[in-house]
Scaffold this motif. Structure first.
Motif, short mmCIF file in Angstrom:
data_model
loop_
_atom_site.label_atom_id
_atom_site.label_comp_id
_atom_site.label_asym_id
_atom_site.label_seq_id
_atom_site.Cartn_x
_atom_site.Cartn_y
_atom_site.Cartn_z
N TYR A 1 1.03 -1.41 0.18
CA TYR A 1 0.03 0.31 0.10
C TYR A 1 1.00 1.07 0.50
N ALA A 2 1.83 1.18 0.88
CA ALA A 2 2.74 2.52 1.02
C ALA A 2 3.91 2.63 0.24
N ALA A 3 3.76 1.60 -0.98
CA ALA A 3 4.78 1.47 -2.73
C ALA A 3 3.30 2.70 -3.47
N ASP A 4 2.56 2.17 -3.88
CA ASP A 4 1.51 2.44 -4.56
C ASP A 4 1.31 3.55 -3.60
N MET A 5 1.06 3.70 -2.62
CA MET A 5 0.65 5.32 -2.79
C MET A 5 1.98 6.55 -2.84
N LEU A 6 2.58 5.85 -2.75
CA LEU A 6 3.93 6.27 -3.62
C LEU A 6 4.76 6.43 -5.22
N LEU A 7 3.71 5.71 -4.92
CA LEU A 7 4.26 6.02 -7.16
C LEU A 7 5.57 4.97 -7.10
N ILE A 8 6.36 4.10 -6.54
CA ILE A 8 7.24 3.45 -6.53
C ILE A 8 6.93 1.62 -6.95
N GLU A 9 7.03 1.64 -8.39
CA GLU A 9 6.54 0.80 -8.13
C GLU A 9 7.52 -0.89 -8.03
N LYS A 10 8.80 -0.80 -8.38
CA LYS A 10 9.63 -1.53 -8.59
C LYS A 10 9.59 -2.31 -7.19
N LEU A 11 9.02 -1.26 -6.04
CA LEU A 11 8.98 -1.41 -4.48
C LEU A 11 7.64 -2.68 -4.18
N LYS A 12 6.14 -1.72 -5.15
CA LYS A 12 5.04 -2.44 -4.90
C LYS A 12 5.12 -3.95 -5.66
N ASN A 13 6.08 -4.29 -6.74
CA ASN A 13 5.76 -5.31 -7.33
C ASN A 13 6.68 -6.63 -6.79
N LYS A 14 7.82 -6.26 -5.49
CA LYS A 14 8.62 -6.51 -4.93
C LYS A 14 7.34 -7.14 -3.08
N ALA A 15 6.83 -6.26 -3.41
CA ALA A 15 6.07 -6.51 -2.44
C ALA A 15 5.06 -7.56 -2.57
N ALA A 16 4.79 -7.15 -3.47
CA ALA A 16 3.66 -8.69 -4.31
C ALA A 16 3.57 -9.57 -4.73
N ILE A 17 5.43 -10.03 -5.08
CA ILE A 17 5.89 -11.28 -4.70
C ILE A 17 6.26 -12.46 -3.52
N ILE A 18 7.02 -11.36 -2.63
CA ILE A 18 6.76 -11.84 -0.83
C ILE A 18 5.62 -12.01 -0.90
N ILE A 19 4.54 -11.55 -1.55
CA ILE A 19 2.66 -12.44 -0.20
C ILE A 19 2.69 -13.89 -1.47
N SER A 20 2.85 -13.18 -2.78
CA SER A 20 2.49 -14.36 -3.48
C SER A 20 3.29 -15.69 -3.26
N SER A 21 4.85 -15.49 -3.06
CA SER A 21 5.26 -16.27 -2.54
C SER A 21 5.76 -16.98 -1.49
N LEU A 22 5.99 -16.20 -0.57
CA LEU A 22 5.69 -16.74 0.87
C LEU A 22 4.48 -16.85 1.84
N GLY A 23 3.76 -16.43 0.66
CA GLY A 23 2.08 -16.61 1.18
C GLY A 23 1.84 -18.26 1.28
N SER A 24 2.13 -18.42 -0.26
CA SER A 24 1.93 -19.85 -0.96
C SER A 24 2.50 -20.45 0.12
#
Length: 397
Positions: A306-329
């Motif tokens: 959410y913070a990366a999306d608010m601050l428009l930091i696309e690379k960090l946003k993608n990194k967070a999504a990867i962590i959620i989808s991989s570690l979350g699995s």
């Protein structure tokens, strides 16, 4: 075969976005982020004290002894081309084999000799070693990568000591009374502020601090203001001295500092900018902007998203999504193996409903697909839950 023949590589350097940004700062005039002018003969370079201090022990010493220094003049009798290349090196710029010399420039040998002198004066031995070494292409590329890693490491150490290490904890209602001057030894030009919502969050950050910073060295006058007398525990905010030059890597801050917003206007003391995220998350964002590193766990990944999306930091946003989808699995599989009877446990490893809603709200397809698979494989655990029914209705609408 062509790649092997010419010793090229298709691999990407993860540090390249950071060093490319820093190398462009010397020529960036909008917004204005420089705080010192370097002068050599008839030429000038608009530079940044914190970068000079991080990369050169010589500049770290003179800038610490005189934080108000506005201009620095080269006293060594070396060619101006030598000094220009040294400054370029400090800013992670590439130095061409021919040194970029034109027909009217000083001779190649004299420029090299000047670089050798500056390498010793600025206490940057790698500057001269890199130019004097006779290497093949592969060895040269390895040495350049090692120098790059070392330089980014210098910047990271400076960041952790002078940005994270100088954070301040202040009662939230007193933040407005903080007057942070421009001429501090951390060379900050803006303050970021995040509120600690819980006492546990506040204590965790205070426990990781190296004591309370000396506010006199930060250019802070006495913090006035009194509490409202409420018997309940007041909220506390954490203040971080930052540098616009690297905050510009966020499109949010770039827009803020290049607009007519108050934060872009000159002021007697540093502007304090509130960031709507927990201090722990703000520190992760700052770490990424200053070092290109993004190392965090599943427990804060959604907030970082959410913070990366608010601050428009696309690379960090993608990194967070990867962590959620991989570690979350992984967490999901572990949880699934431990539960039985088809009942939804209260202490489930991840909140899949919140993840699905975040995927819709922030338009992250990777997370939406992950959440969909997660729910499909555990349908019997969710099908009778009210939250699942609400999720289906929201999706259908």
């Amino acid at each position: 075969m062509l790649l092997l023949k010419y010793d090229y590589s298709k691999s990407t350097d993860p540090l390249q976005p950071l060093v490319s940004h820093i190398s462009t700062l010397l020529n960036r005039s909008v917004p204005e982020t420089s705080d010192i002018t370097l002068k050599a003969w008839s030429k000038e370079w608009k530079a940044h004290k914190f970068i000079l201090a991080a990369r050169s022990p010589y500049f770290a010493h003179i800038l610490k002894s005189d934080t108000k220094l506005q201009a620095w003049n080269l006293e060594s009798n070396v060619p101006v081309e030598s000094f220009g290349l040294a400054v370029r090196y400090i800013y992670f710029g590439d130095i061409p084999a021919d040194l970029g010399l034109g027909p009217n420039s000083t001779s190649h040998g004299e420029v090299l000799k000047g670089i050798e002198i500056l390498s010793k004066e600025f206490e940057i031995p790698s500057l001269w070693k890199g130019l004097s070494a006779e290497e093949d292409r592969k060895a040269q590329r390895k040495r350049q990568q090692d120098e790059l890693n070392k330089g980014v490491g210098q910047l990271e150490r400076w960041f952790r000591e002078n940005v994270l290490g100088r954070r301040m904890c202040v009662e939230s209602e007193k933040v407005k009374d903080v007057k942070w001057g421009h001429d501090s030894e951390v060379f900050a030009d803006v303050i970021l502020c995040a509120v600690a919502e819980t006492e546990e969050e506040e204590q965790a950050l205070l426990a990781s601090s190296n004591g309370t910073p000396d506010i006199s060295k930060l250019g802070i006058s006495e913090i006035n203001g009194t509490s409202n007398g409420d018997a309940s525990r007041p909220k506390h905010s954490f203040l971080y001295p930052c540098h616009k030059a690297l905050l510009l890597r966020s499109e949010y801050f770039y827009t803020m500092f290049t607009s007519s917003f108050l934060e872009a206007q000159p002021s007697e003391t540093l502007h304090i900018i509130n960031v709507e995220c927990p201090p722990e998350v703000l520190e992760l964002v700052l770490t990424f902007l200053y070092t290109e590193k993004a190392e965090f766990g599943l427990e804060v990944a959604l907030e970082v998203l959410y913070a990366a999306d608010m601050l428009l930091i696309e690379k960090l946003k993608n990194k967070a999504a990867i962590i959620i989808s991989s570690l979350g699995s992984g967490k999901a599989n572990e949880w699934a193996g431990q539960t039985a009877g088809g009942k939804l446990e209260e202490d489930e490893a991840i909140d899949i409903v919140e993840i699905m809603k975040a995927a819709w709200l922030l338009n992250v397809q990777r997370l939406e697909e992950f959440a969909g698979r997660y729910l499909a494989y555990r349908l019997e655990n969710y099908i009778d839950e009210p939250v699942f029914e609400e999720l289906i209705k929201e999706s259908a609408s």
